[in-house]
Design an enzyme around this catalytic site. Structure first.
Site, mmCIF file in Angstrom:
data_model
loop_
_atom_site.group_PDB
_atom_site.id
_atom_site.type_symbol
_atom_site.label_atom_id
_atom_site.label_comp_id
_atom_site.label_asym_id
_atom_site.label_seq_id
_atom_site.Cartn_x
_atom_site.Cartn_y
_atom_site.Cartn_z
ATOM 1 N N HIS A 67 -24.979 13.888 2.490
ATOM 2 C CA HIS A 67 -24.432 15.246 2.353
ATOM 3 C C HIS A 67 -23.202 15.429 3.238
ATOM 4 O O HIS A 67 -23.335 15.787 4.406
ATOM 5 C CB HIS A 67 -25.497 16.279 2.727
ATOM 6 C CG HIS A 67 -26.570 16.412 1.701
ATOM 7 N ND1 HIS A 67 -26.497 17.308 0.656
ATOM 8 C CD2 HIS A 67 -27.729 15.736 1.534
ATOM 9 C CE1 HIS A 67 -27.566 17.188 -0.109
ATOM 10 N NE2 HIS A 67 -28.331 16.241 0.401
ATOM 11 N N GLU A 90 -21.204 17.782 3.350
ATOM 12 C CA GLU A 90 -20.947 19.185 3.694
ATOM 13 C C GLU A 90 -21.665 19.660 4.951
ATOM 14 O O GLU A 90 -21.309 20.680 5.523
ATOM 15 C CB GLU A 90 -21.323 20.090 2.503
ATOM 16 C CG GLU A 90 -22.813 20.210 2.193
ATOM 17 C CD GLU A 90 -23.391 19.062 1.369
ATOM 18 O OE1 GLU A 90 -22.753 17.996 1.320
ATOM 19 O OE2 GLU A 90 -24.475 19.221 0.782
ATOM 20 N N CYS A 113 -25.626 13.655 -3.667
ATOM 21 C CA CYS A 113 -27.084 13.504 -3.706
ATOM 22 C C CYS A 113 -27.601 13.564 -5.156
ATOM 23 O O CYS A 113 -27.338 12.665 -5.925
ATOM 24 C CB CYS A 113 -27.741 14.542 -2.797
ATOM 25 S SG CYS A 113 -29.450 14.131 -2.433
#
Ligand code: XMP
Length: 508
Positions: A168, A170, A80
Site C-alpha cells: 500500500h 498510500e 493490492c
C-alpha cells in the site's frame, strides 16, 4: 481543462488516503465506485484501482472488466486487490496466504530502471496488508519488485503503462510510497501539478458566479471550518446576495456564539444570529436517549433555519459546507452507520431550494488551505471539529441549562489550558463530558457528593480512527485541579484513555 486521476474504489479503508496522496501531489483526482469509470471524460490522465476487503474468490467481490479499462491506453496502477484482480482476470494465480500479511516489509529486489520505481532503492520499506497473494503471473506480466515473503510485490504488463503493487504506497508507513505515487502520477501520467488552493478559488468563484447569477443564497453557519470557508468563498463570488444564519441551540461552548459572531462580522459576512436556546431546551427536557437528542436537535435546527431563511426575500439556493468525505458515494459500499451524523440531512428537501455545495470536492486539509488563502484567521481555521448537536451529546442523560453551564465551564478550562500549553494544535479534537454519576469527595472539612467530568482528547487524521492523546501528566493535573476548584458541582475529573475503535470520539 483540469487534468484528473480516477480512483476506482473497491471498498478499501485506505481509498480516501490514496485520494489525499494524489492531491498532495497538486493533482486533482476523483474517487468513484469501482464500476463507474467516467467513460466520456477526456480529462482523465490515469487510473488507480484501490484495495478491497474482499478476496477475488469471494462471491460478493467487486469485479470489473479490467481488460476493457486497459484497452483505453491510460496508465493504470492496481493496488493490492486491484493488482490481484488484474492478474487473476488474465489467468494468473491468486492464493490466500497461510497467515494474513500485515505490517512492514522491505523490498529486496527493485527494478530501478522501471519508471514506476525510479529513485526507490533495494531495502525500501513498504506496508503490507492482505490476506491473498499473487503466486503466479499471466504471460506478459513481469515482476519488477519483490520482498522476502512476497515474490510478486510489484509487476508491470509488458508494452503497457499498467502496473500492480501488492503493498500500500498510500499509507504513511510505506516510506517509498509517496515516491512511487509521484512516479506514477507525475512522470507516467504527466500531471502538470497545477491543483492548488488558489487555482481552486479562482475557478470556483467563476463557476459560482455563472451558476448563481443574481440569485439569493442562504447558508447555515456553525462556527466550524467547513461552513466558514464555504461562506467566505460564496461571499467573494456573490457578496450581498449571500445571507448566513447562525443558530444558537444553547449547547455551544462557553461564549462561542458571541465570539464566532464577531469573527464572522470581521470577515465581512452578512450574518443573522438567532438565539433559539429556549426552544431547544424545552424540546429536550427529560430526553435521555442519545439518538433522540440528535433527532430533536436536527429537526429543531431545520425548523429555525427554515423560518429565518424565509425572511430573506426571494431566496433560491441553500448553500452547505459539505466536503468530499461526506459525499464519496462509494464509502457506503461496505460502511455501517454507527451514529447518525447528518444533523441537517432533511434541510434541502424541506426548504425546496436548490443546493449549492462549493467544497464538495475538497478534503479537510484542502478546506483549511483554501480558508487560509481566503485570509480567514487561524483561530477559525484550526478549530477542532465540534458535533452539530454540541454539548448535548457530551451530557450523558437528560439536558438542563444548569448542566450545560457546568460543562461549559469545565470544557473552557480544558480548552484554554490546551491553548496555553501549546497543545491545542497537537490534538485532533478535545472536550469535556458530564457524567451522570455523583461521587463522594471532601473539600475543606466538608464531605461532598457531586458530579464527575471526563476529559477526552484524541489524535486522528480523519476521525475514522483515533487514539487518545498522550497529554502530559502535569497538564492533566493542572486542568483537573482548576476544574475541581472553580467549577461548582464537580468534585472528580477522569481522563478517557480509549481509542477508536472500539470506542467512538464522542460519548453519545
Ligand atoms: P464519533 O463519535 O463517531 O465522531 O467517533 C467522529 C467525528 O464526528 C463528530 N460527530 C458529529 N458531528 N454531528 C456532527 O456534526 C453529530 O451528531 C456528530 N457526532 C459525532 C465527532 O465530534 C468527531 O469529530
Amino acid at each position: 481543462m483540469q487534468q484528473k486521476i480516477i480512483i476506482l474504489d473497491f471498498g478499501s479503508q485506505t481509498t480516501q488516503l490514496i485520494g489525499r496522496r494524489v492531491r498532495e501531489l497538486n493533482t486533482y483526482c476523483e474517487i468513484v465506485p469501482y464500476n463507474k469509470f467516467p467513460e466520456s471524460d477526456n480529462s482523465v490522465i490515469g487510473v488507480i484501482l484501490s484495495g478491497s476487503p474482499f478476496s477475488v474468490y469471494d462471491e460478493k467481490a467487486f469485479k470489473v472488466d479490467v481488460n476493457a479499462l486497459r484497452a483505453k491506453g491510460l496508465p493504470i496502477l492496481g493496488i493490492c486487490y486491484g493488482a490481484q484482480l488484474m492478474a487473476w482476470e488474465n489467468g494468473g494465480n491468486v492464493e490466500s496466504a497461510p497467515s494474513r500479511e500485515y505490517g512492514r516489509a522491505r523490498l529486496d529486489m527493485v527494478q530501478e530502471s522501471n519508471p514506476l520505481l525510479a529513485n526507490i532503492e533495494k531495502g525500501a520499506q513498504v506496508w503490507m496488508s492482505h490476506g491473498d497473494t499473487i503466486t503466479s503471473l499471466p504471460a506478459g506480466f513481469n515482476i519488477v519488485a519483490s520482498t522476502a515473503e512476497v515474490p510478486v510485490a510489484a509487476y508491470q504488463i509488458e508494452g503497457e503503462r499498467t502496473w500492480g503493487v501488492q503493498f500500500h504506497p498510500e499509507v504513511y508507513h510505506s516510506e517509498c510510497g509517496m515516491q512511487l505515487l509521484r512516479n506514477f502520477v507525475v512522470d507516467v501520467c504527466g500531471s502538470k501539478c497545477d491543483w492548488s488552493a488558489e487555482s481552486f478559488i479562482d475557478s470556483t468563484v467563476r463557476e459560482l458566479r455563472s451558476q448563481l447569477g443574481d440569485d439569493k443564497v442562504v447558508l447555515g453557519l456553525s462556527g466550524g471550518v467547513d461552513s466558514t470557508v464555504a461562506a467566505v468563498l460564496l461571499n467573494k463570488a456573490i457578496g450581498k446576495n449571500l445571507t448566513c444564519i447562525f443558530v444558537d441551540h444553547g449547547m455551544l461552548r462557553k461564549n462561542e456564539f458571541t465570539d464566532v459572531m464577531k469573527a464572522y462580522e470581521g470577515l465581512g459576512l452578512n450574518v443573522i444570529g438567532v438565539d433559539a436556546s429556549a426552544e431547544f431546551f424545552a424540546e429536550l427536557a427529560g430526553v435521555t436517549d442519545p439518538e433522540r437528542k440528535r433527532k430533536i436537535i436536527g429537526k429543531g435546527f431545520i425548523d429555525v433555519f427554515d423560518r429565518e431563511a424565509h425572511k430573506v426575500s426571494d431566496v433560491k439556493w441553500l448553500a452547505q459546507g459539505t466536503i468530499y468525505p461526506d459525499c464519496i458515494e462509494s464509502l457506503s459500499i461496505t460502511g455501517t452507520v454507527i451514529k447518525s451524523h447528518h444533523n441537517v440531512g432533511g434541510l434541502p428537501e424541506k426548504m425546496n431550494l436548490k443546493l449549492c455545495e462549493p467544497l464538495r470536492l475538497l478534503f479537510k486539509d484542502e478546506v483549511r488551505a483554501v480558508g487560509r488563502a481566503l485570509g480567514i484567521p487561524d483561530r477559525l481555521i484550526k478549530r477542532h471539529p465540534f458535533p452539530g448537536p454540541g454539548l448535548a451529546v457530551r451530557i450523558l442523560g437528560d439536558i438542563t441549562p444548569e448542566k450545560v453551564a457546568i460543562l461549559q465551564e469545565a470544557d473552557n478550562i480544558f480548552i484554554e489550558g490546551l491553548r496555553e500549553w501549546d497543545l491545542y494544535d497537537k490534538v485532533w479534537q478535545a472536550g469535556a463530558i458530564l457524567l451522570p454519576v455523583q461521587s463522594v469527595g471532601v473539600m475543606g472539612d466538608e464531605r461532598t457528593y457531586e458530579r464527575a467530568v471526563a476529559l477526552r482528547a484524541v489524535t486522528s487524521t480523519d476521525a475514522m480512527t483515533a487514539d487518545w492523546a498522550h497529554l502530559p501528566y502535569e497538564f492533566l493535573a493542572k486542568v483537573s485541579n482548576e476544574i475541581i476548584n472553580k467549577v461548582r458541582g464537580v468534585n472528580r475529573v477522569c481522563y478517557d484513555i480509549s481509542s477508536k475503535p472500539p470506542a467512538t470520539i464522542e460519548w453519545e
